[in-house]
Design a protein around this motif. Structure first.
Motif, PDB file in Angstrom:
ATOM      1  N   LEU A 133       5.430  12.199  27.675  1.00  0.00           N
ATOM      2  CA  LEU A 133       6.785  11.657  27.817  1.00  0.00           C
ATOM      3  C   LEU A 133       7.596  12.209  28.971  1.00  0.00           C
ATOM      4  O   LEU A 133       7.347  13.656  29.225  1.00  0.00           O
ATOM      5  CB  LEU A 133       7.455  12.000  26.499  1.00  0.00           C
ATOM      6  CG  LEU A 133       6.623  11.605  25.031  1.00  0.00           C
ATOM      7  CD1 LEU A 133       7.340  11.740  23.991  1.00  0.00           C
ATOM      8  CD2 LEU A 133       6.575  10.116  25.339  1.00  0.00           C
ATOM      9  N   THR A 184       9.853  14.401  19.522  1.00  0.00           N
ATOM     10  CA  THR A 184       9.090  13.576  20.590  1.00  0.00           C
ATOM     11  C   THR A 184       9.335  11.999  20.381  1.00  0.00           C
ATOM     12  O   THR A 184       9.480  11.413  21.142  1.00  0.00           O
ATOM     13  CB  THR A 184       7.471  13.694  20.485  1.00  0.00           C
ATOM     14  OG1 THR A 184       7.029  13.555  18.936  1.00  0.00           O
ATOM     15  CG2 THR A 184       7.257  15.037  20.966  1.00  0.00           C
ATOM     16  N   ARG A 226      10.656   6.418  26.384  1.00  0.00           N
ATOM     17  CA  ARG A 226       9.399   5.993  26.983  1.00  0.00           C
ATOM     18  C   ARG A 226       9.249   5.434  28.309  1.00  0.00           C
ATOM     19  O   ARG A 226       8.245   5.158  29.000  1.00  0.00           O
ATOM     20  CB  ARG A 226       8.476   5.037  26.030  1.00  0.00           C
ATOM     21  CG  ARG A 226       7.734   5.642  24.847  1.00  0.00           C
ATOM     22  CD  ARG A 226       8.306   6.564  24.119  1.00  0.00           C
ATOM     23  NE  ARG A 226       7.574   7.026  23.070  1.00  0.00           N
ATOM     24  CZ  ARG A 226       7.749   8.027  22.313  1.00  0.00           C
ATOM     25  NH1 ARG A 226       8.786   8.679  22.395  1.00  0.00           N
ATOM     26  NH2 ARG A 226       6.969   8.476  21.337  1.00  0.00           N
ATOM     27  N   GLY A 269       5.832   9.979  32.673  1.00  0.00           N
ATOM     28  CA  GLY A 269       6.315   9.062  31.540  1.00  0.00           C
ATOM     29  C   GLY A 269       5.616   7.677  31.618  1.00  0.00           C
ATOM     30  O   GLY A 269       4.556   7.477  32.069  1.00  0.00           O
TER      31      GLY A 269
END
Length: 363
Positions: free
Chosen positions: A144, A158, A163, A179
């Motif tokens: 991420l 998280t 995203r 990412g």
């Protein structure tokens, strides 16, 4: 090879792991998934992290738990998490969890994660999903994106981190991309290439072309290709496993218009047998992977040239000896190397096994 011959070209020969190769480059791009920060810290060990690692566990179930063409998503389970079920290569994949984790080479799905997934989908299927029906489990690490140039003001869960992918240029000139998701890999590549072109350091001016490039095997692909493959199989390999509808559909889906080459290889070298009962993979795929896909290990074939490890870990384990034998003959392995490959593949497949769920007795 010279720089002028290496930029934008395919490597035509396998590189020896025991040799050093000198390559001239104009700039570097770091696209290392969850390992991005390890690369960045080679230049500055105190650099601020650009990745927050998140683990996601998955389980594979028989197709009869779902549909061959329809998926399901539960946007909010009892504890607020998201769970999905999706058809994949004749099976059902269910997941996933989302929790902070360390970056390790071989993450595994833990018993409590598997239990959570099975319980969550049982609630919506109105039938108990049995642990003994689980064919394979695995966990992946999501890299991420955490922008190192922005102060976050505290820790985040998280599940709340975007995203989307992130691209930035380091003070030393390294272009880092982190990412993103599997489903956006081409957009990520396009943005990374265009960022590199914008530096003016490359002898290329046209923008990234990925959106107009078809994958290998896609040039002559069509929705009825599996029928053409079945017809070819019935002509070249009558009364063999290659003639089955399942194998024809698999070959067309996995190789596209290259499926014809796999069948010709199977006919020429008598490699039409199934690697393992109950799955459509044939022996010729192993040799094809070595010759045309740079397959270098038994693990590589079972997990990345096919997805058998992810679909059915016990079947993948049963296929190890035959895959190793075929690769040993094709790549000229010694008997020692072949035994080593068998051992390493077995250790790798152990990470896909259904974890034992230990019940703690009440005090």
């Amino acid at each position: 090879m010279g720089v002028s011959n290496s930029i934008g070209q395919f490597a035509r020969r396998p590189l020896s792991i025991n040799a050093l190769y000198h390559c001239g480059v104009w700039l570097f791009s770091g696209a290392a998934g969850p390992y991005v920060d390890r690369i960045r810290q080679l230049a500055d060990k105190n650099t601020k992290k650009a990745v927050t690692a998140s683990s996601g566990a998955h389980v594979t179930l028989p197709e009869w738990y779902g549909s061959t063409a329809t998926g399901m998503i539960v946007p909010k389970t009892k504890d607020g998490r998201v769970v999905f079920m999706l058809p994949f290569q004749g099976h059902i994949i269910a997941g996933t969890t989302d929790s902070a984790c360390d970056v390790i080479d071989r993450p595994v799905a833990h018993a409590e994660e598997v239990k959570f997934i099975l319980d969550a989908i049982s609630d919506f299927l109105c039938i108990k999903v049995r642990e003994e029906d689980v064919l394979s489990t695995w966990s992946g690490i999501r890299p991420l994106a955490a922008d190192p140039t922005v102060e976050t003001g505290g820790s985040q869960s998280t599940s709340s981190i975007s995203r989307d992918h992130l691209i930035f240029t380091e003070p030393n000139g390294l272009i880092t991309i982190t990412g993103g998701k599997w489903t956006t890999y081409r957009r990520m590549a396009e943005d990374a290439v265009d960022t590199a072109l914008a530096t003016g350091k490359l002898p290329v001016t046209q923008p990234c072309r990925t959106s107009r490039l078809k994958l290998l095997g896609g040039q002559a692909y069509n929705p009825t290709l599996h029928t053409e493959v079945a017809q070819q199989a019935s002509t070249l390999l009558p009364s063999t496993a290659a003639c089955s509808p399942a194998t024809a559909r698999h070959l067309a889906s996995a190789y596209g218009d290259q499926a014809h080459e796999v069948l010709e290889l199977a006919a020429d070298e008598h490699l039409a047998g199934l690697l393992v009962p109950g799955h459509p993979y044939i022996e010729a795929e192993v040799v094809h992977a070595c010759r045309s896909e740079y397959c270098a290990s038994v693990e590589d074939f079972l997990a990345r040239r096919t997805r058998l490890a992810f679909l059915d870990s016990k079947a993948a384990e049963a296929a190890i000896p035959r895959v190793a034998s075929l690769m040993a003959k094709e790549l000229g392995w010694t008997r020692w190397r072949e035994r080593s490959e068998i051992k390493n593949a077995g250790a790798y497949l152990a990470t896909f096994a259904v974890p034992a769920h230990h019940v703690v007795a009440a005090a």
